[in-house]
Design a protein around this motif. Sequence first.
Motif, PDB file in Angstrom:
ATOM      1  N   TRP A 121      45.829  40.235  46.938  1.00  0.00           N
ATOM      2  CA  TRP A 121      46.500  39.218  46.129  1.00  0.00           C
ATOM      3  C   TRP A 121      45.533  38.179  45.575  1.00  0.00           C
ATOM      4  CZ3 TRP A 121      45.551  34.639  48.587  1.00  0.00           C
ATOM      5  CH2 TRP A 121      45.399  34.669  49.981  1.00  0.00           C
ATOM      6  N   THR A 122      45.952  37.630  44.444  1.00  0.00           N
ATOM      7  CA  THR A 122      45.346  36.419  43.904  1.00  0.00           C
ATOM      8  C   THR A 122      46.465  35.379  43.888  1.00  0.00           C
ATOM      9  OG1 THR A 122      45.967  36.882  41.630  1.00  0.00           O
ATOM     10  CG2 THR A 122      43.888  37.833  42.383  1.00  0.00           C
ATOM     11  N   SER A 123      46.181  34.206  43.348  1.00  0.00           N
ATOM     12  CA  SER A 123      47.233  33.174  43.342  1.00  0.00           C
ATOM     13  C   SER A 123      48.409  33.595  42.457  1.00  0.00           C
ATOM     14  CB  SER A 123      46.675  31.832  42.881  1.00  0.00           C
ATOM     15  OG  SER A 123      46.203  31.947  41.576  1.00  0.00           O
ATOM     16  N   TYR A 238      43.671  29.073  50.774  1.00  0.00           N
ATOM     17  CA  TYR A 238      43.445  30.413  51.327  1.00  0.00           C
ATOM     18  C   TYR A 238      43.104  31.398  50.205  1.00  0.00           C
ATOM     19  CZ  TYR A 238      45.063  28.664  55.759  1.00  0.00           C
ATOM     20  OH  TYR A 238      45.155  27.946  56.921  1.00  0.00           O
ATOM     21  N   VAL A 239      42.247  32.333  50.536  1.00  0.00           N
ATOM     22  CA  VAL A 239      41.754  33.288  49.545  1.00  0.00           C
ATOM     23  C   VAL A 239      41.706  34.674  50.177  1.00  0.00           C
ATOM     24  CG1 VAL A 239      39.651  33.967  48.329  1.00  0.00           C
ATOM     25  CG2 VAL A 239      40.352  31.591  48.288  1.00  0.00           C
ATOM     26  N   ASP A 240      42.170  35.686  49.451  1.00  0.00           N
ATOM     27  CA  ASP A 240      42.074  37.064  49.935  1.00  0.00           C
ATOM     28  C   ASP A 240      40.680  37.591  49.592  1.00  0.00           C
ATOM     29  OD1 ASP A 240      42.334  39.685  50.662  1.00  0.00           O
ATOM     30  OD2 ASP A 240      44.096  40.100  49.403  1.00  0.00           O
ATOM     31  N   ALA A 241      39.795  37.575  50.578  1.00  0.00           N
ATOM     32  CA  ALA A 241      38.403  37.969  50.318  1.00  0.00           C
ATOM     33  C   ALA A 241      38.275  39.471  50.065  1.00  0.00           C
ATOM     34  CB  ALA A 241      37.520  37.555  51.489  1.00  0.00           C
ATOM     35  N   TYR A 242      39.239  40.265  50.527  1.00  0.00           N
ATOM     36  CA  TYR A 242      39.212  41.699  50.193  1.00  0.00           C
ATOM     37  C   TYR A 242      39.420  41.881  48.690  1.00  0.00           C
ATOM     38  CZ  TYR A 242      39.558  43.421  55.078  1.00  0.00           C
ATOM     39  OH  TYR A 242      39.326  43.731  56.388  1.00  0.00           O
ATOM     40  N   CYS A 243      40.290  41.047  48.137  1.00  0.00           N
ATOM     41  CA  CYS A 243      40.567  41.119  46.703  1.00  0.00           C
ATOM     42  C   CYS A 243      39.305  40.747  45.909  1.00  0.00           C
ATOM     43  CB  CYS A 243      41.728  40.190  46.361  1.00  0.00           C
ATOM     44  SG  CYS A 243      42.258  40.269  44.661  1.00  0.00           S
ATOM     45  N   ILE A 244      38.642  39.677  46.349  1.00  0.00           N
ATOM     46  CA  ILE A 244      37.392  39.276  45.690  1.00  0.00           C
ATOM     47  C   ILE A 244      36.379  40.414  45.757  1.00  0.00           C
ATOM     48  CG2 ILE A 244      35.372  37.759  45.915  1.00  0.00           C
ATOM     49  CD1 ILE A 244      37.246  35.515  46.710  1.00  0.00           C
ATOM     50  N   ALA A 245      36.221  40.987  46.940  1.00  0.00           N
ATOM     51  CA  ALA A 245      35.221  42.040  47.121  1.00  0.00           C
ATOM     52  C   ALA A 245      35.545  43.256  46.248  1.00  0.00           C
ATOM     53  CB  ALA A 245      35.153  42.443  48.592  1.00  0.00           C
ATOM     54  N   GLU A 246      36.835  43.624  46.177  1.00  0.00           N
ATOM     55  CA  GLU A 246      37.197  44.786  45.345  1.00  0.00           C
ATOM     56  C   GLU A 246      36.944  44.489  43.871  1.00  0.00           C
ATOM     57  OE1 GLU A 246      37.551  47.668  46.254  1.00  0.00           O
ATOM     58  OE2 GLU A 246      38.328  47.669  48.300  1.00  0.00           O
ATOM     59  N   ASP A 247      37.231  43.257  43.452  1.00  0.00           N
ATOM     60  CA  ASP A 247      36.948  42.896  42.055  1.00  0.00           C
ATOM     61  C   ASP A 247      35.448  42.953  41.786  1.00  0.00           C
ATOM     62  OD1 ASP A 247      39.601  42.578  41.603  1.00  0.00           O
ATOM     63  OD2 ASP A 247      39.592  40.393  41.446  1.00  0.00           O
ATOM     64  N   MET A 248      34.653  42.494  42.744  1.00  0.00           N
ATOM     65  CA  MET A 248      33.198  42.511  42.542  1.00  0.00           C
ATOM     66  C   MET A 248      32.659  43.938  42.562  1.00  0.00           C
ATOM     67  SD  MET A 248      31.921  39.104  44.557  1.00  0.00           S
ATOM     68  CE  MET A 248      30.216  39.209  43.986  1.00  0.00           C
ATOM     69  N   ARG A 249      33.296  44.807  43.354  1.00  0.00           N
ATOM     70  CA  ARG A 249      32.868  46.217  43.365  1.00  0.00           C
ATOM     71  C   ARG A 249      32.943  46.783  41.940  1.00  0.00           C
ATOM     72  NH1 ARG A 249      33.735  50.340  47.706  1.00  0.00           N
ATOM     73  NH2 ARG A 249      35.484  49.179  48.589  1.00  0.00           N
ATOM     74  N   PRO A 327      40.225  28.680  41.413  1.00  0.00           N
ATOM     75  CA  PRO A 327      41.656  28.540  41.703  1.00  0.00           C
ATOM     76  C   PRO A 327      42.461  29.811  41.437  1.00  0.00           C
ATOM     77  CG  PRO A 327      40.853  26.621  40.518  1.00  0.00           C
ATOM     78  CD  PRO A 327      39.727  27.616  40.528  1.00  0.00           C
ATOM     79  N   ALA A 328      41.943  30.693  40.573  1.00  0.00           N
ATOM     80  CA  ALA A 328      42.685  31.923  40.270  1.00  0.00           C
ATOM     81  C   ALA A 328      42.871  32.788  41.517  1.00  0.00           C
ATOM     82  CB  ALA A 328      41.957  32.723  39.193  1.00  0.00           C
ATOM     83  N   TYR A 329      41.987  32.645  42.486  1.00  0.00           N
ATOM     84  CA  TYR A 329      42.096  33.429  43.719  1.00  0.00           C
ATOM     85  C   TYR A 329      42.800  32.656  44.836  1.00  0.00           C
ATOM     86  CZ  TYR A 329      38.858  37.080  42.118  1.00  0.00           C
ATOM     87  OH  TYR A 329      38.266  38.124  41.451  1.00  0.00           O
TER      88      TYR A 329
END
Length: 387
Positions: A121-123, A238-249, A327-329
């Motif tokens: 998820w993101t925000s 709070y931030v879903d770091a899995y989401c960040i990592a998948e986006d960066m992948r 903030p988007a995340y």
Amino acid sequence: MLELPGTPDFDVWPVTHEVRNVKAAADVLSVVWADGRTSAHHALLLRENSPDPVTTHPKAREMAISPTDIPQDVGITSADILETGAVRVQFSDGLDTSFHPGWLRGTAWFEAPKPEPLFLWTSAEQPEPPTFDGPDALDHPERFLHWLEALRDFGVARLRGLPQQDGLLEEIVTRIGPVRESNFGRQYVLEIKDDPDSQAYTSGSLLQHVDLPTRELPFGLQFLYTRDNTTTGGEGIYVDAYCIAEDMRQEEPDHFHSLITDIWEYNNRARTSDYRGSGPVVETDANGAITGIRYNTFLRAPLKAPPEVQARAYKAYRAFCARAQDPAYQMVFRYEPGDLLAFDNRRVLHGRAGYEAKGGSRFIEGIYCDRDDLHSRIRTIKRQLRA
Ligand SMILES: [Fe+2]
């Protein structure tokens, strides 16, 4: 009533599909099920999971033999379906046993299992944590289960409307599993300290982070129970770091490669302890799936590595940080009295806006336990509900 054979565990195995046909072919048992599917069971593994009291300890239900007790070339000499629906199997080493059809179906291999989908998820998708009525969840196992499943799938989930009660936090957490104690104690209170050993004990803002990256295995779950909050500010971020990592992948593959390979060290800054933990920011398994996050900008030790590695690793860390602060995340919300927020400390980063301590009070209790405890409890509640 005819009884089905036991199983090598304490689980409950409903018979969802009847066995229509069985065929023994040397070292493989083929089972044809009522839905038309066929499963294949190798003799060695079937033999060692026999529920007979020599192979499986009758009380502990653990395996009571060694693999070397089974002949390497053990075969299946015959197989047939009993009146109960169980499958009787005779092995070439003389064992005559039978298997529970629910267990056979539940442990059968049909094709490579797909990983359980996680809700990243993101925000936009998740502006607030999945939220459940606290007293209702505590009174009904199926609703308590919904809270736990949301925690597993979203990495964050909240109970609301809990009463103010000393000891309630530990009572709820120990319904899931044992408390994991740390150098901050069995339970901690987020309050302002005169001589803080963590920035958590100030009223300042806190950047998004994982707690205890300084440990060999950072704790899996964190629970925050708000007893009182009349201050201004101090929202949780709070931030879903899995989401960040998948986006960066996808979008920053070079940085992603650094995040999964370059090793950072973290050290806690305290007068009486000196924990040091290390690992990549993004932990992955043999299939490349993300399994955990070790990210905390303010507990990072200097990186001892050649300058070109320092440059590469720092730029990747910075890019990850930029997303965590975007903030988007971010899911941003206020801690209300009676809230119990649970989150996966190795997936979801937490942070805090600064708050005005004067003219208000803020009292938040915290406890850790582990991810394994969550998964175990989800399984045992489901087992109880199946029985
Ligand atoms: Fe923290």
